[in-house]
Design a protein around this motif. Structure first.
Motif, mmCIF file in Angstrom:
data_model
loop_
_atom_site.group_PDB
_atom_site.id
_atom_site.type_symbol
_atom_site.label_atom_id
_atom_site.label_comp_id
_atom_site.label_asym_id
_atom_site.label_seq_id
_atom_site.Cartn_x
_atom_site.Cartn_y
_atom_site.Cartn_z
ATOM 1 N N PRO A 14 0.820 -1.217 0.000
ATOM 2 C CA PRO A 14 0.000 0.000 0.000
ATOM 3 C C PRO A 14 0.855 1.268 0.000
ATOM 4 C CG PRO A 14 -0.890 -1.607 1.526
ATOM 5 C CD PRO A 14 0.430 -2.139 1.084
ATOM 6 N N SER A 15 0.432 2.249 -0.769
ATOM 7 C CA SER A 15 1.199 3.499 -0.879
ATOM 8 C C SER A 15 1.069 4.358 0.373
ATOM 9 C CB SER A 15 0.729 4.297 -2.098
ATOM 10 O OG SER A 15 -0.615 4.718 -1.938
ATOM 11 N N GLY A 17 0.815 4.199 4.441
ATOM 12 C CA GLY A 17 0.878 3.432 5.681
ATOM 13 C C GLY A 17 1.534 2.078 5.587
ATOM 14 N N TRP A 18 2.049 1.725 4.357
ATOM 15 C CA TRP A 18 2.645 0.405 4.164
ATOM 16 C C TRP A 18 1.638 -0.656 4.629
ATOM 17 C CZ3 TRP A 18 5.540 -3.208 7.472
ATOM 18 C CH2 TRP A 18 6.362 -4.091 6.757
ATOM 19 N N PHE A 19 2.066 -1.792 5.171
ATOM 20 C CA PHE A 19 1.122 -2.826 5.600
ATOM 21 C C PHE A 19 0.428 -2.484 6.915
ATOM 22 C CE2 PHE A 19 4.163 -5.052 2.850
ATOM 23 C CZ PHE A 19 3.283 -5.473 1.868
ATOM 24 N N HIS A 20 0.855 -1.388 7.536
ATOM 25 C CA HIS A 20 0.124 -0.896 8.701
ATOM 26 C C HIS A 20 -1.216 -0.285 8.290
ATOM 27 C CE1 HIS A 20 3.764 -1.679 10.858
ATOM 28 N NE2 HIS A 20 4.442 -0.730 10.246
ATOM 29 N N HIS A 21 -1.483 -0.227 6.988
ATOM 30 C CA HIS A 21 -2.763 0.342 6.537
ATOM 31 C C HIS A 21 -3.953 -0.452 7.068
ATOM 32 C CE1 HIS A 21 -4.264 -2.122 2.842
ATOM 33 N NE2 HIS A 21 -3.489 -2.897 3.546
ATOM 34 N N TRP A 22 -3.724 -1.728 7.447
ATOM 35 C CA TRP A 22 -4.837 -2.504 8.008
ATOM 36 C C TRP A 22 -5.350 -1.885 9.308
ATOM 37 C CZ3 TRP A 22 -6.906 -5.633 4.697
ATOM 38 C CH2 TRP A 22 -6.110 -6.302 3.761
ATOM 39 N N PHE A 25 -7.739 1.221 7.879
ATOM 40 C CA PHE A 25 -8.072 0.786 6.525
ATOM 41 C C PHE A 25 -8.899 1.829 5.792
ATOM 42 C CE2 PHE A 25 -10.448 -1.820 3.409
ATOM 43 C CZ PHE A 25 -9.373 -2.425 2.773
ATOM 44 N N ASP A 26 -8.395 2.244 4.625
ATOM 45 C CA ASP A 26 -9.035 3.263 3.810
ATOM 46 C C ASP A 26 -9.260 2.675 2.421
ATOM 47 O OD1 ASP A 26 -9.731 5.392 2.195
ATOM 48 O OD2 ASP A 26 -8.241 6.770 3.035
ATOM 49 N N LEU A 27 -10.488 2.244 2.149
ATOM 50 C CA LEU A 27 -10.771 1.565 0.894
ATOM 51 C C LEU A 27 -10.577 2.479 -0.310
ATOM 52 C CD1 LEU A 27 -11.592 -1.107 -0.359
ATOM 53 C CD2 LEU A 27 -13.996 -0.464 -0.047
ATOM 54 N N ASP A 28 -10.820 3.770 -0.149
ATOM 55 C CA ASP A 28 -10.600 4.691 -1.261
ATOM 56 C C ASP A 28 -9.120 4.751 -1.645
ATOM 57 O OD1 ASP A 28 -13.277 5.335 -1.518
ATOM 58 O OD2 ASP A 28 -13.150 7.090 -0.191
ATOM 59 N N SER A 29 -8.256 4.759 -0.639
ATOM 60 C CA SER A 29 -6.820 4.738 -0.920
ATOM 61 C C SER A 29 -6.419 3.428 -1.596
ATOM 62 C CB SER A 29 -6.029 4.923 0.380
ATOM 63 O OG SER A 29 -4.636 4.864 0.138
ATOM 64 N N VAL A 30 -6.959 2.316 -1.121
ATOM 65 C CA VAL A 30 -6.681 1.019 -1.737
ATOM 66 C C VAL A 30 -7.138 1.022 -3.189
ATOM 67 C CG1 VAL A 30 -7.349 -1.415 -1.718
ATOM 68 C CG2 VAL A 30 -6.712 -0.281 0.416
ATOM 69 N N ARG A 31 -8.327 1.558 -3.435
ATOM 70 C CA ARG A 31 -8.826 1.594 -4.819
ATOM 71 C C ARG A 31 -7.913 2.410 -5.727
ATOM 72 N NH1 ARG A 31 -14.810 2.594 -2.459
ATOM 73 N NH2 ARG A 31 -15.669 0.460 -2.716
ATOM 74 N N ALA A 32 -7.406 3.518 -5.223
ATOM 75 C CA ALA A 32 -6.492 4.325 -6.025
ATOM 76 C C ALA A 32 -5.202 3.555 -6.322
ATOM 77 C CB ALA A 32 -6.185 5.634 -5.312
ATOM 78 N N TRP A 295 6.077 -9.213 -9.310
ATOM 79 C CA TRP A 295 7.193 -8.326 -8.989
ATOM 80 C C TRP A 295 7.042 -7.780 -7.574
ATOM 81 C CZ3 TRP A 295 11.205 -8.389 -12.116
ATOM 82 C CH2 TRP A 295 12.254 -7.495 -11.870
ATOM 83 N N TRP A 296 8.198 -7.600 -6.927
ATOM 84 C CA TRP A 296 8.211 -6.911 -5.630
ATOM 85 C C TRP A 296 8.814 -5.528 -5.850
ATOM 86 C CZ3 TRP A 296 6.457 -8.748 -0.878
ATOM 87 C CH2 TRP A 296 6.593 -7.836 0.165
ATOM 88 N N CYS A 297 7.969 -4.527 -5.695
ATOM 89 C CA CYS A 297 6.585 -4.577 -5.248
ATOM 90 C C CYS A 297 5.811 -3.498 -6.019
ATOM 91 C CB CYS A 297 6.499 -4.327 -3.747
ATOM 92 S SG CYS A 297 7.326 -2.775 -3.245
ATOM 93 N N SER A 298 4.582 -3.244 -5.624
ATOM 94 C CA SER A 298 3.764 -2.282 -6.360
ATOM 95 C C SER A 298 4.212 -0.840 -6.116
ATOM 96 C CB SER A 298 2.290 -2.445 -5.993
ATOM 97 O OG SER A 298 2.048 -2.159 -4.622
ATOM 98 N N HIS A 299 4.262 -0.401 -4.866
ATOM 99 C CA HIS A 299 4.539 1.000 -4.533
ATOM 100 C C HIS A 299 5.723 1.110 -3.571
ATOM 101 C CE1 HIS A 299 0.301 0.858 -5.760
ATOM 102 N NE2 HIS A 299 0.450 2.103 -6.162
ATOM 103 N N ASP A 300 6.435 2.214 -3.695
ATOM 104 C CA ASP A 300 7.524 2.499 -2.768
ATOM 105 C C ASP A 300 7.000 2.627 -1.339
ATOM 106 O OD1 ASP A 300 9.472 2.583 -4.727
ATOM 107 O OD2 ASP A 300 9.515 4.777 -4.867
ATOM 108 N N VAL A 301 7.897 2.384 -0.388
ATOM 109 C CA VAL A 301 7.600 2.662 1.010
ATOM 110 C C VAL A 301 7.779 4.162 1.248
ATOM 111 C CG1 VAL A 301 8.286 2.214 3.400
ATOM 112 C CG2 VAL A 301 8.363 0.361 1.705
ATOM 113 N N SER A 302 6.843 4.761 1.948
ATOM 114 C CA SER A 302 6.909 6.199 2.215
ATOM 115 C C SER A 302 8.092 6.545 3.111
ATOM 116 C CB SER A 302 5.610 6.651 2.898
ATOM 117 O OG SER A 302 5.732 7.985 3.354
#
Length: 410
Positions: A14-15, A17-22, A25-32, A295-302
C-alpha cells in the motif's frame, strides 16, 4: 487471457501506511492503488494481511479485519485483478510480525506447539473461507518466508526438524483447502530453502507440497555482490531458481511461480532497474512451466516511515504518489507482449547434476557456478538430482538428453 498464459502481477504494498494500513483501513486509498496497478496491465496481486492485526488472540480472528480483506479482494475484482492472499505475516521487509500469544511469556514454537498450530490452521481456514466464493480469488499462500523463523541467521529461531516442518506444511495446506476447496494453495520460502544445509524447510517440500512451487529471487544474496549488476548470474538468477526447483519435483510439468523478484539498490542502482527488470523477466520467460511472475513490489515505502533498510524505500514499480517508474513501463510492455505474442520456451535438454548438499547450489557453490558457465556459453541448462541422473524414464519425461556434472563444465 488463455489459461496457459504466464501471469503477470505485483506484490501489493500500500502506498499509504505500508502494511500498517490494516490498522486505519481506507478503501478509497486502496482503490487508487489498485487503479495504478491495473493501469500497468497486471492481472493479479499478492496481498499481505498482518497476522497479529488479524488474530491478536488465538481465539480471536477479528471479523472486521477479515471483512476488510474481502473488500480489498472485491475492489481488485472490479479492476480485473485476481488475488492471492498470504496468511502468516510473519516477516516483511526486515520486520517480524508475530502475535503476542507466541512470544515472550507465551513463547511457543510456531511449528510444533499443538495450540499454536491449531490457531494458525483456524486462521488460514477462516481467511480462505471468507474468499472462497470470489471468482478472482486465486488461493492462499501459507505465509511469507516463514522459513526464516526456523533457523539462523534469525536471531531467535524456533528450530525444528524437516519431518516436523513437513507435518506443519501438510496441516497448513489442508486448512487452506478446507476453507476454499479447489483453489491454488501453496507455501513459499526465501532462498535458504534451496541454499542452506541446516534449513528444515527443504527443496523437496517446496517442489512437492502445494499446487505450485514458489521461488523468491533476490540478488542481494551474494549474487550481485559476486557478479555485478549485469553479470550472467545476476540477470539469470531467477531463471536459475526456477530450473533448480525442478530437480526435486516429482511432476515433470509442475508449475513454478516466480512469486517475488525485485531490483534492490544499491546493487541494482535505480537508473539501471529497468534494464535489470527486462533481463530478469526475459530469462524467466525462457523457462518452461512458468505459472507467473509477481514483482516486488507495487509502490515504494513512504519516507514518512522509519527504520526500514534503505533498499526497501525504492523497490516499488510505482512511486509513493502512484507514478510509474521506467521499470514499471518495462514490465507492462513485457506483460502485454507475452499475452499478445506467446512463445512457449523450448525444452531444456541439458541437465546439470545436483549432488547432496544444498550449499553446493548457493552463490559460489559448484552447481551454481557451473550453471552460469553453461548459460554464458549459450546453453539453456536445467537440473536433475544425482539420484535421478541415471533414471532414463525420468529424463525422458523431462526431455533431457544430456547430463553433466559440475566438474565436467569447463
Amino acid at each position: 487471457m488463455p489459461p496457459s498464459a504466464v501471469r503477470f502481477g505485483v506484490n501489493y504494498t500500500p502506498s499509504e501506511g505500508w502494511f500498517h494500513h490494516w490498522l486505519d483501513f481506507d478503501l478509497d486509498s486502496v482503490r487508487a492503488d489498485l487503479d495504478s496497478i491495473a493501469a500497468l496491465g497486471m492481472d493479479h496481486i499478492r496481498v499481505f494481511p498482518i497476522w497479529p492485526y488479524f488474530q491478536p488472540n488465538r481465539w480471536l480472528i477479528r471479523p472486521r479485519a477479515v471483512a476488510q480483506l474481502v473488500d480489498l479482494a472485491d475492489a481488485a475484482a472490479e479492476r480485473g485483478l485476481d488475488v492471492n492472499v498470504d496468511g502468516l505475516q510473519g516477516h516483511l521487509s526486515s520486520f517480524d510480525f508475530l502475535p503476542a500469544w507466541t512470544q515472550t511469556w507465551h513463547r511457543r514454537s510456531l511449528f510444533t506447539d499443538p495450540e499454536v498450530v491449531q490457531g494458525q490452521a483456524e486462521y488460514l481456514r477462516t481467511l480462505a473461507a471468507a474468499l472462497a466464493d470470489r471468482p478472482n480469488f486465486i488461493g492462499m499462500t501459507v505465509g511469507n518466508e516463514v522459513n526464516q523463523f526456523s533457523a539462523g541467521p534469525h536471531p531467535d529461531p524456533d528450530r525444528a526438524e524437516p519431518g516436523q516442518i513437513d507435518a506443519w506444511l501438510e496441516r497448513m495446506l489442508a486448512a487452506c483447502e478446507k476453507g476454499a476447496p479447489g483453489k491454488l494453495h501453496l507455501h513459499a520460502e526465501y532462498d535458504a530453502a534451496w541454499y542452506q544445509d541446516d534449513m528444515p524447510f527443504t527443496p523437496a517440500q517446496a517442489a512437492r507440497r502445494g499446487a505450485v512451487t514458489a521461488v523468491h529471487s533476490w540478488v542481494f544474496n551474494g549474487t550481485a555482490q559476486r557478479h555485478g549488476r549485469t553479470g550472467v548470474a545476476t540477470e539469470h538468477h531467477a531463471a536459475y531458481l526456477i530450473e533448480l526447483s525442478k530437480a526435486w519435483a516429482d511432476d515433470p510439468s509442475r508449475p513454478v511461480w516466480l512469486q517475488e523478484v525485485g531490483a534492490p539498490a544499491p546493487l541494482v542502482p535505480a537508473e539501471h532497474a529497468a534494464a535489470f527488470t527486462e533481463a530478469t523477466v526475459a530469462n524467466a520467460l525462457d523457462c518452461a512451466d512458468l505459472w507467473g511472475i509477481t514483482w516486488w513490489c507495487s509502490h515504494d515505502v513512504s519516507r514518512d516511515l522509519a527504520d526500514f533498510p534503505e533498499l526497501e524505500y525504492g523497490l516499488g514499480l510505482l512511486t509513493n504518489d502512484r507514478h510509474p517508474k521506467d521499470s514499471a513501463r518495462v514490465l507492462a510492455r513485457m506483460a502485454r507482449s507475452t499475452r499478445e505474442h506467446p512463445h512457449p520456451p523450448k525444452t531444456r535438454t541439458t541437465a546439470l547434476v545436483v549432488p547432496a548438499g544444498r550449499s553446493l547450489c548457493a552463490p559460489g557453490g559448484p552447481v551454481y557456478e557451473a550453471f552460469f558457465r553453461l548459460t554464458a556459453d549459450g546453453a539453456r541448462p536445467t537440473t536433475v538430482l544425482a539420484t535421478r541422473a541415471d533414471d532414463e524414464e525420468h529424463l525422458a519425461a523431462r526431455g533431457i538428453t544430456e547430463v553433466v556434472t559440475p566438474d565436467q563444465v569447463p
